[in-house]
Design a protein around this motif. Structure first.
Motif, PDB file in Angstrom:
ATOM      1  N   GLY A  84       0.706  -1.354 -12.002  1.00  0.00           N
ATOM      2  CA  GLY A  84       0.226  -2.712 -11.786  1.00  0.00           C
ATOM      3  C   GLY A  84       1.343  -3.721 -11.936  1.00  0.00           C
ATOM      4  N   GLY A  85       1.145  -4.871 -11.315  1.00  0.00           N
ATOM      5  CA  GLY A  85       2.143  -5.930 -11.378  1.00  0.00           C
ATOM      6  C   GLY A  85       3.440  -5.542 -10.694  1.00  0.00           C
ATOM      7  N   VAL A  86       3.350  -4.675  -9.691  1.00  0.00           N
ATOM      8  CA  VAL A  86       4.544  -4.183  -9.012  1.00  0.00           C
ATOM      9  C   VAL A  86       5.130  -5.268  -8.120  1.00  0.00           C
ATOM     10  N   ARG A  87       6.411  -5.481  -8.253  1.00  0.00           N
ATOM     11  CA  ARG A  87       7.147  -6.456  -7.442  1.00  0.00           C
ATOM     12  C   ARG A  87       8.078  -5.698  -6.495  1.00  0.00           C
ATOM     13  N   PRO A  88       8.495  -6.352  -5.419  1.00  0.00           N
ATOM     14  CA  PRO A  88       9.412  -5.668  -4.495  1.00  0.00           C
ATOM     15  C   PRO A  88      10.631  -5.086  -5.196  1.00  0.00           C
ATOM     16  N   GLN A  89      11.155  -5.771  -6.201  1.00  0.00           N
ATOM     17  CA  GLN A  89      12.338  -5.283  -6.906  1.00  0.00           C
ATOM     18  C   GLN A  89      12.047  -4.065  -7.785  1.00  0.00           C
ATOM     19  N   VAL A 132      10.305  -1.448  -6.670  1.00  0.00           N
ATOM     20  CA  VAL A 132      10.136  -0.298  -5.783  1.00  0.00           C
ATOM     21  C   VAL A 132      11.283   0.694  -5.917  1.00  0.00           C
ATOM     22  N   ASP A 133      12.517   0.217  -5.973  1.00  0.00           N
ATOM     23  CA  ASP A 133      13.664   1.120  -6.092  1.00  0.00           C
ATOM     24  C   ASP A 133      13.530   2.013  -7.329  1.00  0.00           C
ATOM     25  N   GLU A 134      13.104   1.432  -8.447  1.00  0.00           N
ATOM     26  CA  GLU A 134      12.946   2.205  -9.685  1.00  0.00           C
ATOM     27  C   GLU A 134      11.829   3.242  -9.550  1.00  0.00           C
ATOM     28  N   ILE A 135      10.710   2.867  -8.934  1.00  0.00           N
ATOM     29  CA  ILE A 135       9.611   3.818  -8.733  1.00  0.00           C
ATOM     30  C   ILE A 135      10.072   4.965  -7.831  1.00  0.00           C
ATOM     31  N   VAL A 136      10.800   4.632  -6.775  1.00  0.00           N
ATOM     32  CA  VAL A 136      11.287   5.664  -5.857  1.00  0.00           C
ATOM     33  C   VAL A 136      12.234   6.620  -6.579  1.00  0.00           C
ATOM     34  N   GLU A 137      13.244   6.070  -7.251  1.00  0.00           N
ATOM     35  CA  GLU A 137      14.255   6.913  -7.881  1.00  0.00           C
ATOM     36  C   GLU A 137      13.691   7.723  -9.041  1.00  0.00           C
ATOM     37  N   LYS A 138      12.960   7.053  -9.936  1.00  0.00           N
ATOM     38  CA  LYS A 138      12.469   7.742 -11.131  1.00  0.00           C
ATOM     39  C   LYS A 138      11.259   8.619 -10.848  1.00  0.00           C
ATOM     40  N   HIS A 139      10.243   8.065 -10.192  1.00  0.00           N
ATOM     41  CA  HIS A 139       8.997   8.811 -10.035  1.00  0.00           C
ATOM     42  C   HIS A 139       8.992   9.693  -8.791  1.00  0.00           C
ATOM     43  N   LEU A 140       9.200   9.100  -7.627  1.00  0.00           N
ATOM     44  CA  LEU A 140       9.068   9.880  -6.402  1.00  0.00           C
ATOM     45  C   LEU A 140      10.151  10.938  -6.265  1.00  0.00           C
ATOM     46  N   LYS A 141      11.359  10.629  -6.687  1.00  0.00           N
ATOM     47  CA  LYS A 141      12.449  11.596  -6.579  1.00  0.00           C
ATOM     48  C   LYS A 141      12.646  12.403  -7.860  1.00  0.00           C
ATOM     49  N   GLY A 142      12.483  11.752  -9.023  1.00  0.00           N
ATOM     50  CA  GLY A 142      12.796  12.419 -10.281  1.00  0.00           C
ATOM     51  C   GLY A 142      11.614  12.942 -11.067  1.00  0.00           C
ATOM     52  N   GLY A 143      10.382  12.571 -10.658  1.00  0.00           N
ATOM     53  CA  GLY A 143       9.206  13.048 -11.366  1.00  0.00           C
ATOM     54  C   GLY A 143       8.936  12.360 -12.686  1.00  0.00           C
ATOM     55  N   GLU A 144       9.643  11.269 -12.956  1.00  0.00           N
ATOM     56  CA  GLU A 144       9.487  10.542 -14.222  1.00  0.00           C
ATOM     57  C   GLU A 144       8.691   9.258 -13.975  1.00  0.00           C
ATOM     58  N   VAL A 145       7.577   9.108 -14.682  1.00  0.00           N
ATOM     59  CA  VAL A 145       6.724   7.933 -14.541  1.00  0.00           C
ATOM     60  C   VAL A 145       7.447   6.701 -15.075  1.00  0.00           C
ATOM     61  N   VAL A 146       7.298   5.574 -14.383  1.00  0.00           N
ATOM     62  CA  VAL A 146       7.887   4.306 -14.817  1.00  0.00           C
ATOM     63  C   VAL A 146       6.869   3.649 -15.761  1.00  0.00           C
ATOM     64  N   SER A 171       2.167  -8.058  -2.343  1.00  0.00           N
ATOM     65  CA  SER A 171       1.963  -6.630  -2.103  1.00  0.00           C
ATOM     66  C   SER A 171       2.466  -6.194  -0.724  1.00  0.00           C
ATOM     67  N   ARG A 172       2.422  -7.073   0.254  1.00  0.00           N
ATOM     68  CA  ARG A 172       2.934  -6.700   1.586  1.00  0.00           C
ATOM     69  C   ARG A 172       4.455  -6.494   1.540  1.00  0.00           C
ATOM     70  N   GLU A 173       5.128  -7.274   0.711  1.00  0.00           N
ATOM     71  CA  GLU A 173       6.564  -7.088   0.526  1.00  0.00           C
ATOM     72  C   GLU A 173       6.851  -5.784  -0.222  1.00  0.00           C
ATOM     73  N   VAL A 174       5.978  -5.451  -1.179  1.00  0.00           N
ATOM     74  CA  VAL A 174       6.100  -4.172  -1.896  1.00  0.00           C
ATOM     75  C   VAL A 174       5.949  -3.020  -0.900  1.00  0.00           C
ATOM     76  N   LEU A 175       4.930  -3.090  -0.068  1.00  0.00           N
ATOM     77  CA  LEU A 175       4.714  -2.062   0.953  1.00  0.00           C
ATOM     78  C   LEU A 175       5.930  -1.950   1.873  1.00  0.00           C
ATOM     79  N   GLN A 176       6.427  -3.079   2.325  1.00  0.00           N
ATOM     80  CA  GLN A 176       7.583  -3.081   3.222  1.00  0.00           C
ATOM     81  C   GLN A 176       8.794  -2.418   2.572  1.00  0.00           C
ATOM     82  N   ARG A 177       9.020  -2.681   1.304  1.00  0.00           N
ATOM     83  CA  ARG A 177      10.161  -2.089   0.603  1.00  0.00           C
ATOM     84  C   ARG A 177       9.995  -0.568   0.478  1.00  0.00           C
ATOM     85  N   PHE A 178       8.789  -0.110   0.157  1.00  0.00           N
ATOM     86  CA  PHE A 178       8.546   1.340   0.116  1.00  0.00           C
ATOM     87  C   PHE A 178       8.836   1.963   1.479  1.00  0.00           C
TER      88      PHE A 178
END
Length: 110
Positions: free
Chosen positions: A75-80, A82-96, A27-34
């Motif tokens: 749940g089960g979020v991996r560092p890899q 994060v890019d999908e969550i950022v692009e789809k959800h945070l920027k595009g409004g689409e839940v992963v 999770s610390r790596e996930v945080l770092q990537r965000f």
């Protein structure tokens, strides 16, 4: 882009604890990537807050990431992931959907 607040569990329990902890699962790596994504993107920097948290009571499916105002629990979020969550959800409004463990309320709550 709407404003969003992302919480990342970085709880660390003692070694061998039966519930485990999100920190034991990267999770610390996930945080770092965000944080890296946010710092490198001016639009994201102005529209998103990233906050490390203690336990979110979903240890069995960690690392846990929660995005508000939607109240989407990932749940089960991996560092890899994060890019999908950022692009789809945070920027595009689409839940992963493949990472969703709950919407609108903490998992297991009614």
């Amino acid at each position: 882009m709407d404003f969003r607040h992302v919480f990342v569990c970085v709880q660390q329990r003692p070694p061998g604890h039966p519930m485990g902890s999100c920190s034991d699962r990267q999770s610390r790596e996930v945080l770092q990537r965000f944080m890296e994504k946010q710092q490198m993107d001016p639009e994201l920097f102005m529209s998103c807050m990233i906050t490390p948290t203690g336990c979110l009571n979903a240890c069995g499916v960690g690392p846990v990431v929660v995005v508000y105002p939607e109240g989407v629990w990932y749940g089960g979020v991996r560092p890899q992931d994060v890019d999908e969550i950022v692009e789809k959800h945070l920027k595009g409004g689409e839940v992963v959907e493949r990472l969703v463990i709950s919407k609108g309320k903490p998992p297991g709550m009614f």
